[in-house]
Design an enzyme around this catalytic site. Sequence first.
Site, PDB file in Angstrom:
ATOM      1  N   GLU A  59       0.817  -1.215   0.000  1.00  0.00           N
ATOM      2  CA  GLU A  59       0.000   0.000   0.000  1.00  0.00           C
ATOM      3  C   GLU A  59       0.850   1.264   0.000  1.00  0.00           C
ATOM      4  O   GLU A  59       0.455   2.283  -0.544  1.00  0.00           O
ATOM      5  CB  GLU A  59      -0.931  -0.008   1.217  1.00  0.00           C
ATOM      6  N   ASP A 104      -2.724  -3.169   2.872  1.00  0.00           N
ATOM      7  CA  ASP A 104      -3.141  -3.363   4.262  1.00  0.00           C
ATOM      8  C   ASP A 104      -4.267  -4.383   4.350  1.00  0.00           C
ATOM      9  O   ASP A 104      -5.198  -4.380   3.525  1.00  0.00           O
ATOM     10  CB  ASP A 104      -3.601  -2.036   4.873  1.00  0.00           C
ATOM     11  N   TYR A 142      -0.871  -3.933  13.599  1.00  0.00           N
ATOM     12  CA  TYR A 142      -1.706  -3.135  12.696  1.00  0.00           C
ATOM     13  C   TYR A 142      -2.713  -2.302  13.490  1.00  0.00           C
ATOM     14  O   TYR A 142      -3.520  -2.846  14.243  1.00  0.00           O
ATOM     15  CB  TYR A 142      -2.436  -4.058  11.720  1.00  0.00           C
TER      16      TYR A 142
END
Length: 712
Positions: free
Chosen positions: A7, A112, A316
Amino acid sequence: MKAIIAEKPSVAREIAQILNANNRKDGYFEGNGYCVTWALGHLVSLGMPEDYGIRGFDKASLPIFPDPFILTPRKTKPTKSKNYEPALSALKQLKIIKNIFSQCTSIIAATDAGREGELIFRYIYDYLQCNKPFERLWISSLTEKAIQNGFNNLKPSSDFDGLYDAARARSEADWLVGINATQALCLAADNDVYSLGRVQTLTLALICKRFQENKNFKQKKYWQIQLQHRKDYLNFTSVSNQQWEDKKQAEQILKAIEREGRASVEKVSINNVKEQSPLLFDLTELQKEANRKLGLSADEILQTAQSLYEKKFITYPRTGSKYIPEDLWPEIPELIRILNQTNSFKPAILTLKFGNFNKRIVNDLKVTDHHGLLPTTKIPSALTASEKAIYDMIVYRLLESLSEHCSKQLTHITIKVHHYEFSIKGSKILHKGWRAIKGLLSDEASTNQDSNSNDKSSTSKSYNNSSQESNIIELPEFKKGNELKISSANLPEKLTSPPKLYTEADLLSAMENAGRQIDDQEQQKALANIGIGTPATRASIIETLIARNYIIRKSKSLIPTEKGEKVYDLIKDQKIANVQMTAEWEMTLHRIETKELDSKLFITGIKNYTAEITQELLLLNIPQENIPELKCPKCQQHNLIIKDKIVKCPDEQCQWILFRIICGVQLSIDHITSLLIKGKTPLIKNIQSKNGKKFEAFIILKDDYTTAFQFP
């Protein structure tokens, strides 16, 4: 050769290093049989109306239902053009990705691991009309071990078709509602510029409703009797259960109580309670806590957490879960041992019982796309102040979650003087448990994340002793029938409290628990845990409202501008401001993700809904704001241009400009008119200085055509 698309460049670099693809090229890394490139976020998005050949709008042309939707490279608005054009950086990167895809045998999607990350990759894949097979890298951390494990366990693309369907459905639904509602309102307002959206409009409605409740609240005085006591060398206070709006009546009762001089104990209630350790942070809970304690905005917290993630210090951050899966539990002891090497965490870790950690955070069923926020085994160094503060919060929350429960003894004594009852409340820590981690023994210093706040505003009277249960107040022993001497008595004047203006932390709670706004009890129960927006998007929604000049930050509060209130007053009774509808959409998107529902049925429903709200908005009767023609005070030649944020002279040589928002207050048309005609505004209240203090002042126009404060 295999192509990998991440990303962001920073993530691509981490992946490339682990795969030994270290040959840096323009827009990608190459080596060891891999090409690792990146997407620069949303490189491809749904086309705008002009991409469908629509250059202007009238009532007959609405609503617009593209079929099919067109994908276009990300666009920007050049400074000298009215139209949006493809961003050069997006066109360049798409060309690089297309070239890499054409040379590879297969693709690995490494954007992601979530709904938006899936959409970013699939939109690029579809836009480039690629048909190469692809797999999915699904990881929650950028540590070397996590990335290697991810590549050893690549997932079939078909596993995420439901996630993509939900992401695409959300994207198309937001387009349909946002474009059509915005254009309908602009037409109804005779082409004034407005912006509406599925989630941003509801969020604006929350802020405006609370602001108006606060502004229109009529404070009332009331009186409550307080008694001072002393027993067993301890001083404490009792407060009357009754409140009086008639001061004379309260004074007469106070005199009778003072004459009596004693109270009798009517009831003794002692309860031992277990206060469970808090769960891990999800993104929303982290944003709420950091906003309260650090004063950072939701967007600043997200960007800081994202930075920590990209530096491999935390997992994350865009997670909606507060739990971890069972298979991650065996790694927790090693993580704690590594954290114990950091001096600042050692005292807290000493309070933990190794080998007997609290397992409350383990729940496979409550782990969504990603587990709760954790630090990684990589110990950070050289952090910014914000990064260190956020990182420490995440570590301490983990340590708290692994600790035992806190045990408290809550005491509630009811005493009586004549027939008037008084309450005494106390709290005693029996076992510190998780509260020993940071030594925070009062509820005022911490937030229990299991108790999500109900946003239905309370306008009840504030009680002087309302915080007694929260604080550690030890009381002597009492028995029913005991007599208690009154040392002194007083009658403080109090005021009823208006609903508090939203801070970002409060607003995030309201967005997270939007289902609780629904009046119908059965529907509220069904939608109780459904929010508006997602953990990953709520910060950007707040920033969008600020960018649209619908709201501003004033100290720690979010308040609407004149424009924001005007939009709210127009749409508050329309379907687009219906919380229930959007909460139900979030439930439906989840069903699409789990393949329980066809996304086409959802979009059909959205089209019907869009047609209804478009018609409602087109029928609005919007009175036009009476903007006077005012000459530029400097050149005296041109009529001023008056916009939401600025007032300016159109002459490029003159360049006179006045900013309408000054110290948190937006200048009204009347303020501006008075300033330019009389040289001075009326008295403006609630202006806020940089240190947060409020003041009132006139704004005057000086001889050099600049403005200044004049104090009364």
